[in-house]
Scaffold this motif. Structure first.
Motif, PDB file in Angstrom:
ATOM      1  N   CYS A 170       0.824  -1.203   0.000  1.00  0.00           N
ATOM      2  CA  CYS A 170       0.000   0.000   0.000  1.00  0.00           C
ATOM      3  C   CYS A 170       0.860   1.255   0.000  1.00  0.00           C
ATOM      4  O   CYS A 170       1.320   1.706   1.057  1.00  0.00           O
ATOM      5  N   ALA A 171       1.098   1.773  -1.192  1.00  0.00           N
ATOM      6  CA  ALA A 171       1.854   3.010  -1.360  1.00  0.00           C
ATOM      7  C   ALA A 171       1.322   3.706  -2.603  1.00  0.00           C
ATOM      8  O   ALA A 171       1.209   3.073  -3.655  1.00  0.00           O
ATOM      9  N   MET A 172       0.988   4.970  -2.463  1.00  0.00           N
ATOM     10  CA  MET A 172       0.411   5.710  -3.576  1.00  0.00           C
ATOM     11  C   MET A 172       1.511   6.400  -4.381  1.00  0.00           C
ATOM     12  O   MET A 172       2.404   7.035  -3.828  1.00  0.00           O
ATOM     13  N   ASP A 173       1.411   6.279  -5.702  1.00  0.00           N
ATOM     14  CA  ASP A 173       2.317   6.982  -6.600  1.00  0.00           C
ATOM     15  C   ASP A 173       1.845   8.427  -6.695  1.00  0.00           C
ATOM     16  O   ASP A 173       0.679   8.682  -7.020  1.00  0.00           O
ATOM     17  N   ARG A 174       2.722   9.366  -6.401  1.00  0.00           N
ATOM     18  CA  ARG A 174       2.340  10.782  -6.393  1.00  0.00           C
ATOM     19  C   ARG A 174       1.995  11.306  -7.779  1.00  0.00           C
ATOM     20  O   ARG A 174       1.189  12.214  -7.913  1.00  0.00           O
ATOM     21  N   VAL A 175       2.584  10.758  -8.805  1.00  0.00           N
ATOM     22  CA  VAL A 175       2.345  11.232 -10.166  1.00  0.00           C
ATOM     23  C   VAL A 175       1.030  10.680 -10.721  1.00  0.00           C
ATOM     24  O   VAL A 175       0.174  11.430 -11.171  1.00  0.00           O
ATOM     25  N   SER A 176       0.858   9.374 -10.665  1.00  0.00           N
ATOM     26  CA  SER A 176      -0.332   8.751 -11.265  1.00  0.00           C
ATOM     27  C   SER A 176      -1.539   8.762 -10.336  1.00  0.00           C
ATOM     28  O   SER A 176      -2.677   8.669 -10.799  1.00  0.00           O
ATOM     29  N   GLY A 177      -1.287   8.813  -9.021  1.00  0.00           N
ATOM     30  CA  GLY A 177      -2.386   8.736  -8.067  1.00  0.00           C
ATOM     31  C   GLY A 177      -2.879   7.313  -7.849  1.00  0.00           C
ATOM     32  O   GLY A 177      -3.929   7.109  -7.239  1.00  0.00           O
ATOM     33  N   LEU A 178      -2.117   6.339  -8.330  1.00  0.00           N
ATOM     34  CA  LEU A 178      -2.505   4.929  -8.200  1.00  0.00           C
ATOM     35  C   LEU A 178      -1.673   4.250  -7.130  1.00  0.00           C
ATOM     36  O   LEU A 178      -0.508   4.594  -6.903  1.00  0.00           O
ATOM     37  N   CYS A 179      -2.270   3.259  -6.493  1.00  0.00           N
ATOM     38  CA  CYS A 179      -1.534   2.432  -5.550  1.00  0.00           C
ATOM     39  C   CYS A 179      -0.509   1.614  -6.331  1.00  0.00           C
ATOM     40  O   CYS A 179      -0.831   1.032  -7.374  1.00  0.00           O
ATOM     41  N   LEU A 180       0.716   1.572  -5.821  1.00  0.00           N
ATOM     42  CA  LEU A 180       1.771   0.814  -6.493  1.00  0.00           C
ATOM     43  C   LEU A 180       1.549  -0.691  -6.414  1.00  0.00           C
ATOM     44  O   LEU A 180       2.088  -1.440  -7.220  1.00  0.00           O
ATOM     45  N   GLY A 181       0.747  -1.136  -5.463  1.00  0.00           N
ATOM     46  CA  GLY A 181       0.476  -2.562  -5.318  1.00  0.00           C
ATOM     47  C   GLY A 181      -0.694  -3.044  -6.162  1.00  0.00           C
ATOM     48  O   GLY A 181      -0.572  -3.981  -6.936  1.00  0.00           O
ATOM     49  N   CYS A 182      -1.836  -2.378  -6.015  1.00  0.00           N
ATOM     50  CA  CYS A 182      -3.060  -2.882  -6.662  1.00  0.00           C
ATOM     51  C   CYS A 182      -3.522  -2.056  -7.861  1.00  0.00           C
ATOM     52  O   CYS A 182      -4.468  -2.445  -8.533  1.00  0.00           O
ATOM     53  N   HIS A 183      -2.878  -0.934  -8.108  1.00  0.00           N
ATOM     54  CA  HIS A 183      -3.193  -0.081  -9.264  1.00  0.00           C
ATOM     55  C   HIS A 183      -4.584   0.548  -9.207  1.00  0.00           C
ATOM     56  O   HIS A 183      -5.169   0.861 -10.239  1.00  0.00           O
ATOM     57  N   ARG A 184      -5.102   0.723  -7.983  1.00  0.00           N
ATOM     58  CA  ARG A 184      -6.389   1.403  -7.831  1.00  0.00           C
ATOM     59  C   ARG A 184      -6.160   2.839  -7.365  1.00  0.00           C
ATOM     60  O   ARG A 184      -5.134   3.158  -6.775  1.00  0.00           O
ATOM     61  N   THR A 185      -7.165   3.677  -7.611  1.00  0.00           N
ATOM     62  CA  THR A 185      -7.151   5.037  -7.092  1.00  0.00           C
ATOM     63  C   THR A 185      -7.607   4.996  -5.634  1.00  0.00           C
ATOM     64  O   THR A 185      -8.180   3.991  -5.179  1.00  0.00           O
ATOM     65  N   ILE A 186      -7.398   6.102  -4.925  1.00  0.00           N
ATOM     66  CA  ILE A 186      -7.881   6.193  -3.535  1.00  0.00           C
ATOM     67  C   ILE A 186      -9.390   5.974  -3.505  1.00  0.00           C
ATOM     68  O   ILE A 186      -9.902   5.253  -2.640  1.00  0.00           O
ATOM     69  N   ALA A 187     -10.114   6.588  -4.438  1.00  0.00           N
ATOM     70  CA  ALA A 187     -11.582   6.433  -4.471  1.00  0.00           C
ATOM     71  C   ALA A 187     -11.979   4.973  -4.674  1.00  0.00           C
ATOM     72  O   ALA A 187     -12.923   4.486  -4.055  1.00  0.00           O
ATOM     73  N   GLU A 188     -11.273   4.269  -5.540  1.00  0.00           N
ATOM     74  CA  GLU A 188     -11.575   2.853  -5.776  1.00  0.00           C
ATOM     75  C   GLU A 188     -11.267   2.007  -4.543  1.00  0.00           C
ATOM     76  O   GLU A 188     -12.017   1.084  -4.220  1.00  0.00           O
ATOM     77  N   ILE A 189     -10.173   2.329  -3.873  1.00  0.00           N
ATOM     78  CA  ILE A 189      -9.797   1.577  -2.666  1.00  0.00           C
ATOM     79  C   ILE A 189     -10.820   1.799  -1.559  1.00  0.00           C
ATOM     80  O   ILE A 189     -11.314   0.841  -0.957  1.00  0.00           O
ATOM     81  N   THR A 190     -11.135   3.062  -1.289  1.00  0.00           N
ATOM     82  CA  THR A 190     -12.051   3.360  -0.182  1.00  0.00           C
ATOM     83  C   THR A 190     -13.479   2.951  -0.486  1.00  0.00           C
ATOM     84  O   THR A 190     -14.242   2.646   0.425  1.00  0.00           O
ATOM     85  N   GLY A 191     -13.861   2.907  -1.746  1.00  0.00           N
ATOM     86  CA  GLY A 191     -15.222   2.532  -2.108  1.00  0.00           C
ATOM     87  C   GLY A 191     -15.431   1.044  -2.329  1.00  0.00           C
ATOM     88  O   GLY A 191     -16.565   0.590  -2.505  1.00  0.00           O
TER      89      GLY A 191
END
Length: 57
Positions: free
Chosen positions: A13-34
């Motif tokens: 669980c680490a967010m890429d600052r450029v893409s806004g995607l999680c480096l592990g699962c490739h989801r956005t914060i909104a996708e993860i939290t939802g």
């Protein structure tokens, strides 16, 4: 047996600052939290987007 789509989380669980995607699962914060509130169709849609992101150069 449940047809509930499995989470793509791989516990990296680490967010890429450029893409806004999680480096592990490739989801956005909104996708993860939802994820827990999403119905099966939305989960499948998220999984499809994740696969496209993983395949992108």
């Amino acid at each position: 047996m449940s047809d509930d789509p499995p989470s793509p989380c791989i516990l990296v669980c680490a967010m890429d600052r450029v893409s806004g995607l999680c480096l592990g699962c490739h989801r956005t914060i909104a996708e993860i939290t939802g994820w827990s509130r999403a119905d099966d169709d939305e989960k499948r849609a998220i999984l499809a987007r994740v696969e496209k992101r993983r395949a992108a150069p």
